[in-house]
Design a protein around this motif. Structure first.
Motif, mmCIF file in Angstrom:
data_model
loop_
_atom_site.group_PDB
_atom_site.id
_atom_site.type_symbol
_atom_site.label_atom_id
_atom_site.label_comp_id
_atom_site.label_asym_id
_atom_site.label_seq_id
_atom_site.Cartn_x
_atom_site.Cartn_y
_atom_site.Cartn_z
ATOM 1 N N LEU A 1 3.781 1.603 -1.131
ATOM 2 C CA LEU A 1 4.404 1.648 -2.720
ATOM 3 C C LEU A 1 3.494 2.592 -3.447
ATOM 4 O O LEU A 1 3.797 3.349 -4.059
ATOM 5 C CB LEU A 1 4.851 0.572 -3.199
ATOM 6 N N ARG A 2 2.128 2.031 -3.496
ATOM 7 C CA ARG A 2 1.190 2.602 -4.296
ATOM 8 C C ARG A 2 0.861 4.293 -3.769
ATOM 9 O O ARG A 2 0.614 4.957 -4.578
ATOM 10 C CB ARG A 2 -0.077 1.795 -3.978
ATOM 11 N N TYR B 1 1.164 -3.899 -11.955
ATOM 12 C CA TYR B 1 2.483 -3.942 -11.462
ATOM 13 C C TYR B 1 2.855 -5.352 -11.791
ATOM 14 O O TYR B 1 1.951 -6.384 -11.725
ATOM 15 C CB TYR B 1 2.847 -3.494 -9.994
ATOM 16 N N SER C 1 -0.801 -7.690 -2.737
ATOM 17 C CA SER C 1 -2.118 -7.596 -2.331
ATOM 18 C C SER C 1 -2.218 -6.257 -1.897
ATOM 19 O O SER C 1 -3.412 -5.796 -2.018
ATOM 20 C CB SER C 1 -2.099 -8.570 -1.026
ATOM 21 N N GLY C 2 -1.163 -5.674 -1.099
ATOM 22 C CA GLY C 2 -1.520 -4.106 -0.896
ATOM 23 C C GLY C 2 -1.506 -3.137 -2.116
ATOM 24 O O GLY C 2 -2.347 -2.271 -2.134
ATOM 25 N N LEU C 3 -0.742 -3.691 -3.313
ATOM 26 C CA LEU C 3 -0.941 -2.790 -4.307
ATOM 27 C C LEU C 3 -2.383 -3.053 -4.906
ATOM 28 O O LEU C 3 -2.964 -1.988 -5.317
ATOM 29 C CB LEU C 3 -0.027 -3.083 -5.364
ATOM 30 N N ARG D 1 3.635 6.471 -5.104
ATOM 31 C CA ARG D 1 3.537 6.733 -6.484
ATOM 32 C C ARG D 1 2.471 7.525 -6.862
ATOM 33 O O ARG D 1 2.445 8.379 -7.702
ATOM 34 C CB ARG D 1 3.286 5.505 -7.238
ATOM 35 N N LEU E 1 -5.175 -3.567 -3.100
ATOM 36 C CA LEU E 1 -6.156 -3.066 -1.902
ATOM 37 C C LEU E 1 -6.247 -1.599 -2.288
ATOM 38 O O LEU E 1 -7.326 -0.882 -2.312
ATOM 39 C CB LEU E 1 -5.580 -3.339 -0.833
ATOM 40 N N ALA E 2 -5.173 -1.083 -2.660
ATOM 41 C CA ALA E 2 -4.998 0.404 -2.894
ATOM 42 C C ALA E 2 -5.323 1.033 -4.333
ATOM 43 O O ALA E 2 -4.899 1.840 -4.597
ATOM 44 C CB ALA E 2 -3.628 1.083 -2.275
ATOM 45 N N ALA F 1 2.768 -7.770 -0.388
ATOM 46 C CA ALA F 1 2.827 -6.366 -1.102
ATOM 47 C C ALA F 1 2.023 -6.104 -2.254
ATOM 48 O O ALA F 1 1.532 -5.098 -2.537
ATOM 49 C CB ALA F 1 4.509 -6.083 -1.407
ATOM 50 N N VAL G 1 0.833 -1.178 0.045
ATOM 51 C CA VAL G 1 -0.057 0.094 0.079
ATOM 52 C C VAL G 1 0.786 1.174 0.021
ATOM 53 O O VAL G 1 0.557 2.157 -0.523
ATOM 54 C CB VAL G 1 -0.929 -0.249 1.335
#
Lengths: 310, 353
Positions: free
Chosen positions: A139-140, B22, B65-67, A143, B69-70, B63, A137
């Motif tokens: 990282l997102r 990604y 999963s985090g991407l 960016r 989620l966000a 990570a 999260v």
């Protein structure tokens, strides 16, 4: 008053009368405390299903962080997360409904005490699991929403999990805006720190080149003043920061399972605060207790939660 | 085009078309481009969104999963499917559960690519087909690469599901050609299932003939239906070789079904043909015990009770680790001959070699 209670090398220090808090901060602290006390009482009365983990004694940590976190920050909580949730949303109705499986529950009664998600707040029940997710999260955010951060609460026991180190490595390598808040209460369920943690959390963080900051006082203004520039740097010059609070879990791990000897350190910030500010404390505590009693009665009378989105 | 190239182009296209995607994994930067070169060129073209990672499968899946989620979408490359075990907690207890455990549906567009399977002499920890360990996890879908399914379409489908998906990729497929069957057969897609059968035009017709079969796609004459094989994509070529041998050596005509999605697997559109077949055989590369085929067979036995003429025949690798030496590995893994023998045994041919 001077009391110094030590376990391992982590200290919670109450070395002078606590400064007076704003009514808002104190009201939130005591809302959390009364909420947790009510949960234990409801358990004793057989009104709650399953289990729960109260944060009695640790309430000041999320309340102190409240003004340092922004709405666009993500917060990752853990099994002991009621205080984290209440400090972010001040929603005792939704949380109690979740724990009691009643209408109006935050997660329709599916998640319960330790699996909550609301907006950018999320808790999970497996130790260490949230840190890699928080890194992703972060990282997102780095960016797409520079300035926002991901904050993850963990305990001292969590540092036994390999996921913590994989995530710290990623966060340091990728310079992620990740704030790791460690609530080091000296006891991992029933296991004291000395039996489960070699070295120190600071040493482990520094091994990854990750900045570490220790807080050994429960005074919210002091905590905020010390943390504000550090948290701001996580936002403006991204990189992980580990903030380790020395704190004390006053209650059991879950309920009725406290095997600690009577002399195990349990400093209560509230006992100290009440001694220093008896009138303010009594007034606000009474209001919080009344509010929680009313909410508990109201929520208990609601129909069961309905899960529609399986 | 080779299957690996099709997959590489699919990833290029996905990253080009969707800026929220990604790709993360170990050793995938150019000039190396991943252990199997599937990510070749991606990091040069999309340096910001193609991330090489430490040897941390758990954190990488977390990570990703985090991407997801966000607001992003993530494709993770696990170097060898065996290593996905290192990410099991993140898959089982976080990614899959998060889709539903918060009461309302939380979209989590995440694909975990797992190069699987043996026949390459990589030994016990680099050759497994661990699909079976991920069957029956709420919120998790399993797919398998095949020579009949365009990887871009499969990737798009998985990401559109909004839940974590594992894509198993049998390594031996990377160098095989897409869309080709030999001259005896033709194939069509019925929903997501590739249906390979005798080419009614006979030998000399186009081995590459294909088309969307439509509702009539499963109208196969009884004479061409001595058995049905159901296999994941990685077994397609061994199954085709067995079908050829069964036709030429035993005059047995079969139909091969290759689904793209292994779990959840809905056999409903296939029930008419399965109910008519003298034998249904499910083959897979996983080791014995708790297999995908066992799961499919239990489902078919229930749905087709009273219509099936025989129990569903199961083919899988031995109850064994996968040895490294070629002659030992061959004995453990499913071969063309294993499938051929199983069909003959299933049909009661006591002369099965």
């Amino acid at each position: 008053m001077r009391r110094l209670l030590a376990f391992q090398e982590v200290f919670l220090v109450l070395e002078r009368p606590m400064d007076r808090l704003s009514d808002d901060d104190l009201a939130l602290l005591l809302l959390i405390r009364c909420f947790e006390r009510k949960l234990l009482a409801l358990f004793e009365q057989g009104e709650l299903n399953g289990t729960t983990h109260t944060c009695l004694g640790q309430e000041y940590i999320p309340v102190a962080l409240r003004t340092l976190l922004r709405e666009d920050d993500w917060v990752f909580s853990n099994h002991r997360g009621h205080g984290h949730y209440l400090a972010r949303f001040e929603d005792p109705e939704g949380l109690l409904a979740e724990i009691m499986g009643r209408k109006g529950a935050v997660c329709e009664g599916v998640g319960g005490s330790q699996h909550l998600k609301r907006d950018r707040y999320l808790s999970t029940g497996v130790q260490g699991q949230s840190l890699p997710v928080a890194a992703g999260v972060a990282l997102r955010l780095k960016r797409h929403e520079p300035g926002a951060l991901a904050c993850a609460y963990v305990g001292d026991g969590t540092w036994g999990e390999g996921a913590v180190y994989e995530a710290l490595n990623l966060a340091a390598l990728w310079r992620l805006p990740l704030l790791v808040v460690v609530e080091h209460n000296g006891i991992a369920q029933s296991t004291p720190t000395a039996l489960q943690l070699a070295g120190t959390i600071e040493g482990r963080a520094r091994a990854f080149g990750v900045e570490h900051h220790r807080i050994g006082v429960p005074d919210i203004p002091v905590i905020r003043a010390g943390l504000a520039p550090l948290v701001e740097r996580v936002r403006t010059d991204p990189g992980p920061l580990v903030v380790e609070f020395a704190t004390h879990r006053l209650g059991p791990h879950s309920k009725g399972d406290d095997t600690r000897p009577p002399d195990f350190p349990r400093t209560d910030w509230y006992a100290a605060y009440r001694a220093a500010h008896p009138v303010q404390s009594a007034t606000i505590e009474e209001a919080a207790r009344t509010r929680i009693d009313r909410i508990a009665a109201e929520v208990a009378a609601r129909p069961p939660a309905v899960w529609t989105a399986a | 085009m080779r299957v690996g190239e099709n997959l590489n182009r699919a990833l290029h296209g996905l990253l080009a078309d969707d800026p929220s995607v990604y790709v993360l994994g170990e050793d995938l930067l150019d000039p190396y481009g991943g252990a199997f070169k599937i990510t070749k060129g991606l990091s040069t073209r999309f340096p910001d969104r193609v991330l090489t990672t430490p040897l941390s499968e758990g954190a990488v899946v977390g990570a990703a999963s985090g991407l997801a989620l966000a607001g992003g979408k993530a494709v993770v490359e696990i170097m060898f499917a065996d290593f996905v075990a290192l990410a099991f907690d993140q898959i089982l207890n976080f990614a899959a559960k998060s889709v539903t455990m918060y009461g309302t549906r939380v979209p989590l567009p995440l694909v975990i690519r797992c190069p699987s399977g043996g026949h390459r002499g990589y030994g016990p920890t680099h050759s497994q087909s661990p699909q079976k360990h991920f069957i029956g996890i709420p919120g998790l879908s399993l797919f398998e690469m095949s020579p009949f399914h365009d990887n871009r379409a499969v990737l798009d489908r998985m990401l559109a599901l909004g839940e974590p998906c594992l894509l198993f990729e049998d390594k031996v497929l990377y160098t095989r050609r897409m869309y080709e069957v030999d001259e005896l057969f033709r194939w069509d897609l019925v929903d997501d299932v590739a249906v390979v059968r005798l080419d009614p035009g006979g030998p000399g017709g186009s081995g590459m003939s294909r088309g969307d079969a439509g509702p009539g796609g499963l109208e196969i004459p009884d004479g061409d239906l001595d058995y049905v094989l159901i296999v994941p994509g990685g077994l397609a070529h061994r199954a085709l070789a067995a079908m050829r041998a069964l036709l030429l050596g035993h005059d047995l005509a079969g139909v091969l079904l290759v689904p793209s999605r292994l779990y959840p697997f809905d056999p409903s559109p296939l029930l008419p043909i399965l109910g008519r077949a003298p034998l249904v055989c499910v083959a897979e590369d996983g080791s014995a015990g708790g297999t995908w085929g066992g799961h499919v067979a239990a489902d078919l036995h229930t749905r087709l009770w009273g219509r099936l003429r025989r129990p569903v025949k199961l083919v899988h690798s031995a109850d064994s680790v996968i040895p490294t030496a070629a002659h030992l590995e061959r004995e453990v893994l499913v071969q063309e001959s294993t499938i051929r023998r199983a069909v003959l045994e299933g049909l009661g041919d006591s002369s099965a070699p």
